[in-house]
Design a protein around this motif. Structure first.
Motif, mmCIF file in Angstrom:
data_model
loop_
_atom_site.group_PDB
_atom_site.id
_atom_site.type_symbol
_atom_site.label_atom_id
_atom_site.label_comp_id
_atom_site.label_asym_id
_atom_site.label_seq_id
_atom_site.Cartn_x
_atom_site.Cartn_y
_atom_site.Cartn_z
ATOM 1 N N PRO A 19 64.215 -131.906 -48.846
ATOM 2 C CA PRO A 19 64.177 -133.364 -48.754
ATOM 3 C C PRO A 19 65.230 -133.905 -47.788
ATOM 4 C CG PRO A 19 64.061 -132.647 -51.046
ATOM 5 C CD PRO A 19 64.397 -131.432 -50.230
ATOM 6 N N SER A 20 64.906 -134.998 -47.147
ATOM 7 C CA SER A 20 65.875 -135.679 -46.301
ATOM 8 C C SER A 20 66.995 -136.248 -47.158
ATOM 9 C CB SER A 20 65.188 -136.797 -45.516
ATOM 10 O OG SER A 20 64.173 -136.266 -44.690
ATOM 11 N N SER A 21 68.111 -136.565 -46.523
ATOM 12 C CA SER A 21 69.267 -137.052 -47.262
ATOM 13 C C SER A 21 68.966 -138.382 -47.929
ATOM 14 C CB SER A 21 70.462 -137.215 -46.319
ATOM 15 O OG SER A 21 71.578 -137.699 -47.050
ATOM 16 N N ARG A 22 69.380 -138.481 -49.174
ATOM 17 C CA ARG A 22 69.292 -139.742 -49.903
ATOM 18 C C ARG A 22 70.684 -140.283 -50.233
ATOM 19 N NH1 ARG A 22 65.366 -136.383 -52.395
ATOM 20 N NH2 ARG A 22 63.227 -137.039 -51.950
ATOM 21 N N LEU A 23 71.702 -139.684 -49.640
ATOM 22 C CA LEU A 23 73.085 -140.048 -49.939
ATOM 23 C C LEU A 23 73.629 -141.009 -48.895
ATOM 24 C CD1 LEU A 23 74.435 -136.472 -50.756
ATOM 25 C CD2 LEU A 23 73.809 -138.241 -52.409
ATOM 26 N N PHE A 33 78.534 -121.820 -59.417
ATOM 27 C CA PHE A 33 77.273 -122.529 -59.235
ATOM 28 C C PHE A 33 77.534 -124.031 -59.244
ATOM 29 C CE2 PHE A 33 73.585 -124.702 -61.129
ATOM 30 C CZ PHE A 33 72.612 -124.338 -60.215
ATOM 31 N N VAL A 34 77.011 -124.734 -58.251
ATOM 32 C CA VAL A 34 77.196 -126.180 -58.187
ATOM 33 C C VAL A 34 75.885 -126.869 -58.525
ATOM 34 C CG1 VAL A 34 79.147 -126.145 -56.609
ATOM 35 C CG2 VAL A 34 76.848 -126.159 -55.674
ATOM 36 N N THR A 35 75.951 -127.867 -59.378
ATOM 37 C CA THR A 35 74.738 -128.554 -59.832
ATOM 38 C C THR A 35 74.264 -129.604 -58.840
ATOM 39 O OG1 THR A 35 76.096 -130.124 -61.083
ATOM 40 C CG2 THR A 35 75.296 -128.173 -62.258
ATOM 41 N N ASP A 36 75.140 -130.033 -57.935
ATOM 42 C CA ASP A 36 74.772 -131.056 -56.956
ATOM 43 C C ASP A 36 75.122 -130.549 -55.553
ATOM 44 O OD1 ASP A 36 74.036 -133.343 -55.654
ATOM 45 O OD2 ASP A 36 75.689 -134.577 -56.396
ATOM 46 N N PRO A 37 74.366 -129.557 -55.052
ATOM 47 C CA PRO A 37 74.739 -128.955 -53.769
ATOM 48 C C PRO A 37 74.706 -129.930 -52.610
ATOM 49 C CG PRO A 37 72.563 -128.202 -54.477
ATOM 50 C CD PRO A 37 73.163 -128.923 -55.632
ATOM 51 N N ARG A 38 73.830 -130.917 -52.650
ATOM 52 C CA ARG A 38 73.719 -131.819 -51.514
ATOM 53 C C ARG A 38 74.986 -132.655 -51.322
ATOM 54 N NH1 ARG A 38 68.252 -131.909 -49.569
ATOM 55 N NH2 ARG A 38 69.055 -133.299 -47.961
ATOM 56 N N VAL A 90 69.736 -125.353 -44.052
ATOM 57 C CA VAL A 90 68.829 -126.465 -43.746
ATOM 58 C C VAL A 90 69.212 -127.705 -44.554
ATOM 59 C CG1 VAL A 90 66.412 -127.199 -43.715
ATOM 60 C CG2 VAL A 90 67.013 -124.874 -43.086
ATOM 61 N N GLU A 91 69.669 -127.527 -45.787
ATOM 62 C CA GLU A 91 70.166 -128.676 -46.542
ATOM 63 C C GLU A 91 71.391 -129.277 -45.866
ATOM 64 O OE1 GLU A 91 68.902 -127.952 -51.151
ATOM 65 O OE2 GLU A 91 70.525 -126.708 -50.388
ATOM 66 N N ALA A 92 72.257 -128.430 -45.322
ATOM 67 C CA ALA A 92 73.407 -128.936 -44.567
ATOM 68 C C ALA A 92 72.942 -129.727 -43.347
ATOM 69 C CB ALA A 92 74.297 -127.771 -44.136
ATOM 70 N N MET A 93 71.931 -129.232 -42.655
ATOM 71 C CA MET A 93 71.375 -129.964 -41.511
ATOM 72 C C MET A 93 70.880 -131.341 -41.941
ATOM 73 S SD MET A 93 69.292 -126.747 -39.828
ATOM 74 C CE MET A 93 68.444 -127.689 -38.548
ATOM 75 N N ALA A 94 70.196 -131.396 -43.080
ATOM 76 C CA ALA A 94 69.691 -132.678 -43.567
ATOM 77 C C ALA A 94 70.815 -133.657 -43.847
ATOM 78 C CB ALA A 94 68.856 -132.461 -44.832
ATOM 79 N N GLU A 95 71.997 -133.139 -44.191
ATOM 80 C CA GLU A 95 73.149 -133.988 -44.477
ATOM 81 C C GLU A 95 74.051 -134.177 -43.260
ATOM 82 O OE1 GLU A 95 73.233 -135.632 -47.101
ATOM 83 O OE2 GLU A 95 71.808 -134.551 -48.386
ATOM 84 N N ALA A 96 73.574 -133.759 -42.074
ATOM 85 C CA ALA A 96 74.326 -133.923 -40.817
ATOM 86 C C ALA A 96 75.656 -133.189 -40.825
ATOM 87 C CB ALA A 96 74.542 -135.405 -40.489
#
Length: 336
Positions: A152-156, A224-229, A252-258
């Motif tokens: 998913p794209s960033s929602r933060l 283990f982290v529950t909120d990796p994004r 790829v999640e890191a990419m989504a978060e710039a």
């Protein structure tokens, strides 16, 4: 023709990269009107990450998955990992009609005793085999359809970047997390206020802790982290060390978060990060340290690089684009 009922199967009680992928994909399928059921994964974590309208059943082993598949007939079963394939393949034609499998590892089927025993049955009954990258397709056996994973794209809201190098992966030997510890020590970035945070669990945790002690550096083993994004969104640098990464979900999640990413030039990293990626040769501690120093030394460059990676995610690796491709695979398998 109406859409087939789809069941995703992962015969584990875990919640790691594959299980997170299943949750993201099933959430998007459900939003598009597919009737989807999930078997396997850590029950509490899976239910917390799946929509209310999706049924989820525990299946810690292949035997558990067999029993649940027998009780819950479907039309199309989508399996993840060999244990799930072994559970589903014998039931094709009895409890469902089509079998699709995603190969999440860059290795031939049959690396385990279960895989070797079940391989002939699995391969005879597959309607479609998905590889998660061109690199994975080059390694696994048999014809594959390359469908890169999506996230998913960033929602933060934008978060301030911390002076933290984040490694997020299973702590197993094939990920070469030791290189992260060694490169951090060699970079001397601790002297400039940078920290190393390793997120994940696995058999290598205690050897990694011992390595950090031997090198006389402090490392934050976050488990283990529950909120990796959120962790990735605030990371100063994300480091991918695996020499043969099949895809790299956290990258790829890191990419989504710039987030700016430094990665080995092995496996699927080059096709994921593309021509603008910052790489080091597989296993080269000094080159990895130099790459970390380069990104850490220039905030403006790091921010611009992160935005470049975010655009690449938006173009190639969104969950929507992934499910667009997955729907084509389902429809072609169903209409065979």
């Amino acid at each position: 023709m109406s859409r087939p009922r789809v069941t995703h199967v992962v015969a584990t009680d875990a919640f790691a990269g594959v299980e997170r992928y299943v949750c993201d994909t099933v959430t998007e399928l459900h939003a598009r009107g597919w009737q989807v059921t999930v078997i396997g994964g850590d029950p509490e974590a899976m239910r917390a990450n799946l929509p209310a309208g999706v049924l989820q059943f525990p299946a810690r082993t292949a035997a558990h998955a067999v029993r649940t598949l027998w009780r819950r007939p479907s039309d199309l079963v989508h399996t993840h990992m060999t244990a799930a394939e072994a559970a589903a393949a014998p039931l094709k034609g009895l409890r469902f009609q089509r079998l699709v499998s995603t190969r999440h590892l860059a290795q031939p089927r049959g690396s385990s005793p279960l895989g070797r025993l079940a391989r002939p049955v699995i391969e005879a009954r597959l309607d479609a085999q998905i590889a998660i990258s061109e690199y994975a397709a080059s390694v696994i056996v048999g014809p594959s359809i390359v469908v890169p994973n999506g996230v998913p794209s960033s929602r933060l809201a934008p978060l301030p970047r911390e002076r933290t190098i984040v490694v997020m992966q299973r702590l197993e030997s094939e990920k070469d997390t030791a290189l992260a510890v060694q490169a951090y020590a060699a970079s001397h970035l601790a002297e400039d206020g940078w920290a190393l945070r390793i997120c994940g669990r696995g058999a290598e945790e205690q050897p990694l802790r011992a390595l950090a002690r031997d090198l006389r550096i402090e490392v934050d083993f976050a488990g283990f982290v529950t909120d990796p994004r959120s962790v990735l969104a605030s990371a100063g640098i994300v480091l991918g060390t695996a020499p043969a990464e099949p895809f790299g979900l956290a990258v790829v999640e890191a990419m989504a978060e710039a987030a700016p990413v430094v990665a080995s030039d092995g496996g699927a990293h080059p096709e994921v990060l593309g021509p603008d990626g910052v790489y080091f040769p597989v296993g080269d501690v000094q080159a990895a340290a130099a790459a970390l120093r380069t990104v850490a030394a220039d905030e403006a460059y790091a921010a611009a690089y992160g935005r470049t990676l975010q655009r690449r995610h938006s173009e190639l690796f969104t969950i929507e684009r992934h499910v667009d491709r997955l729907e084509v695979v389902y429809e072609e398998a169903w209409n065979r």
